[in-house]
Design an enzyme around this catalytic site. Structure first.
Site, PDB file in Angstrom:
ATOM      1  CG  HIS A   1      11.079 -15.321 -12.448  1.00 50.10           C
ATOM      2  ND1 HIS A   1      11.616 -14.930 -13.648  1.00 50.10           N
ATOM      3  CD2 HIS A   1      10.352 -14.267 -12.005  1.00 50.10           C
ATOM      4  CE1 HIS A   1      11.263 -13.673 -13.897  1.00 50.10           C
ATOM      5  NE2 HIS A   1      10.492 -13.241 -12.919  1.00 50.10           N
TER       6      HIS A   1
ATOM      7  CB  SER B   1       8.734  -7.005  -8.848  1.00 49.90           C
ATOM      8  OG  SER B   1       8.431  -7.305 -10.179  1.00 49.90           O
TER       9      SER B   1
ATOM     10  CG  HIS C   1      11.979  -4.052 -11.337  1.00 50.27           C
ATOM     11  ND1 HIS C   1      12.421  -5.177 -11.996  1.00 50.27           N
ATOM     12  CD2 HIS C   1      12.943  -3.137 -11.542  1.00 50.27           C
ATOM     13  CE1 HIS C   1      13.590  -4.926 -12.546  1.00 50.27           C
ATOM     14  NE2 HIS C   1      13.931  -3.696 -12.285  1.00 50.27           N
TER      15      HIS C   1
END
Lengths: 327, 327
Positions: B275, B196, B299
């Site tokens: 996150h 990512s 990603h």
């Protein structure tokens, strides 16, 4: 306690649609759902609002509601719950005119009703803790043990029994029927209602300060966004209200939001900056306070067909409730 | 541009599993996916890492990779991509010993390979903008137009063609095979790899400051969490690396994370505080900068069966790569 599905056995069907989670998914913390008696097929949630210097609605018997609550936002709201739609129909036929009829209209006073009667297949609840039910859950027989379908995006949908077989898509749109100061809103298939509440009565000291200083203002900003700009993303109406007991505000509030679809609600919740901020603030709070956190959170979410909805506004301010969707 | 599915026509099958979104879902901003030629059935992503004062891997022909990149984190990493697994097999048979053989072992130097060869059915990419492919996407023929399955939680899964019919669950676990300083990691069904990345080379002024001051430190904290504590939530290994060009760092970085399952990755991404903080910071940045934002995000995510994985570590530090899963 072992984990159980939020969908009770009597509403479990052969799936044509998949859950978001694998069968061995274990949520990181417990949550619970209300368990109405299996004999309950449909509930009625009736919001009776008033604007101006007037008394709130009352619900005399026979056929009265099983539970009534009061709250104040811009309007004074009495919310009544029935778990027998036929009883509600008899009650409303007998008492509608006392609230909405021409005979009770008076200068400076607006009155409205917003009524939803979702089937148990199209409805779900979620509670962060046991022992203090609110809203429709007060009617329930009991609560579940810890359920599996929560703490992930999509859990709300996965808790609704109908999600096993139906995408619960919206169709059509709301429409207005004007008759002078009386306005009816024609319903829309797939309309979604969420009541999402918080109870900080048990908090004190630092935890209370954390909630009031770091969480509540972010929540309020999200609620204001939905009220003022929500229509762009499918939120027809949002009220952020404080619960009243014996006429006085207590340390409990909830957001009451009408959405075009469950789908639109999901999108806001999981990706709009205003809700990401709420989620982040709540998560920071819970991480700081830990498992001893004493704020109680709950919600109830319903999706309804057009014939399960009734909306009427008499002499109300522009933008009241679903009228905001037409501004 | 009209919207298209991330799953190309030749990989579209009769569904037994549902997408999270309704058919009329419209993402709030565009994103794109790489479109390998339909003749490509499987790709090889081979990470060659080195520790200590030694040169990075090189990839002489014949049968060499279609694309090579270099990056530095704790190790110096050369990443090579093939879109023909047979060519990779020939190449690796000819060159493995030059990287991992006993003859090239030297004091103070560790070398490793981590190789995944997902089928195109079990793989997806996502790019926030066109014109600068990275990673496996460099091999692709072309890019899609704006795709439908993004900007909601579950989009990653919904972009993987196999999600149409398969829950992509993990089974079993990794295991170690020691032979002195040489360690092989026995693979695990359903292992998931995500690379990512972010490219802030085009930013300047306030936008650059916003990224470096408000976003990057939050991203780094999340990467550190996954590296140091990820195993508790199913992240076997996480590296946060800077891309090198001609041996020098450029304004591009990526996280390279091995997960027990796609599922574990989904759970972290959508609900872990680290996150949620990254997502919140990125969203605030994008809201501030608006559609003119010049940071590029992308990603690539793969899920693999056990026979699509190969891991070998020679004289490496404890905790290198997947070895961290056993600490």
């Amino acid at each position: 306690m072992s984990i159980e599905s939020a969908i009770p056995p009597h509403l479990t069907t052969d799936r044509t649609r998949t859950r978001r989670i694998p069968d061995d998914y274990a949520p990181p913390y417990p949550s619970f759902v209300a368990r109405p008696a299996p004999s309950v097929k449909q509930v009625v949630m009736a919001y009776f609002g008033v604007q101006g210097a007037a008394e709130p609605a009352t619900f005399p018997g026979p056929d009265g509601p099983g539970h009534v609550e009061y709250a104040r936002g811009e309007d004074l709201i009495a919310t009544a719950y029935w778990d027998d739609p036929a009883a509600f129909d008899r009650w409303f036929a007998a008492h509608r005119a006392e609230w909405l009829g021409d005979a009770v209209r008076e200068p400076g006073v607006g009155r409205w009703v917003e009524i939803l009667r979702p089937t148990v297949e199209a409805h779900e609840t979620l509670f962060s803790s046991l022992g203090r039910p609110e809203g429709v859950a007060v009617l329930a027989d009991e609560f579940s043990g810890p359920v599996q379908e929560h703490a992930y995006w999509g859990g709300m949908r996965d808790r609704i029994p109908l999600s096993q077989t139906d995408p619960m898509a919206a169709a059509g749109g709301l429409a207005l029927e004007h008759d002078g100061g009386r306005v009816r809103v024609r319903p829309q298939h797939g309309l979604c209602l969420i009541r999402s509440g918080q109870d900080w009565a048990d908090t004190d000291g630092e935890e209370r300060e954390l909630y009031l200083r770091d969480v509540e203002p972010v929540l309020r900003a999200g609620m204001d966004y939905l009220r003022d700009e929500g229509s762009a993303i499918g939120c027809y109406s949002n009220r952020y209200v404080t619960v009243l007991e014996d006429g006085a505000p207590v340390d409990r509030s909830y957001g009451l939001s009408w959405w075009r679809s469950l789908d639109a609600l999901e999108r806001w919740a999981e990706s709009h900056p205003t809700h990401v901020a709420i989620f982040g603030a709540a998560m920071k709070y819970l991480t700081t306070v830990g498992p001893a956190a004493r704020v109680r959170l709950y919600h109830e979410v319903s999706v309804a067909t057009a014939d399960e909805q009734y909306f009427e506004y008499v002499d109300c301010r522009p933008g009241t409730g679903l009228l905001a969707a037409f501004e």
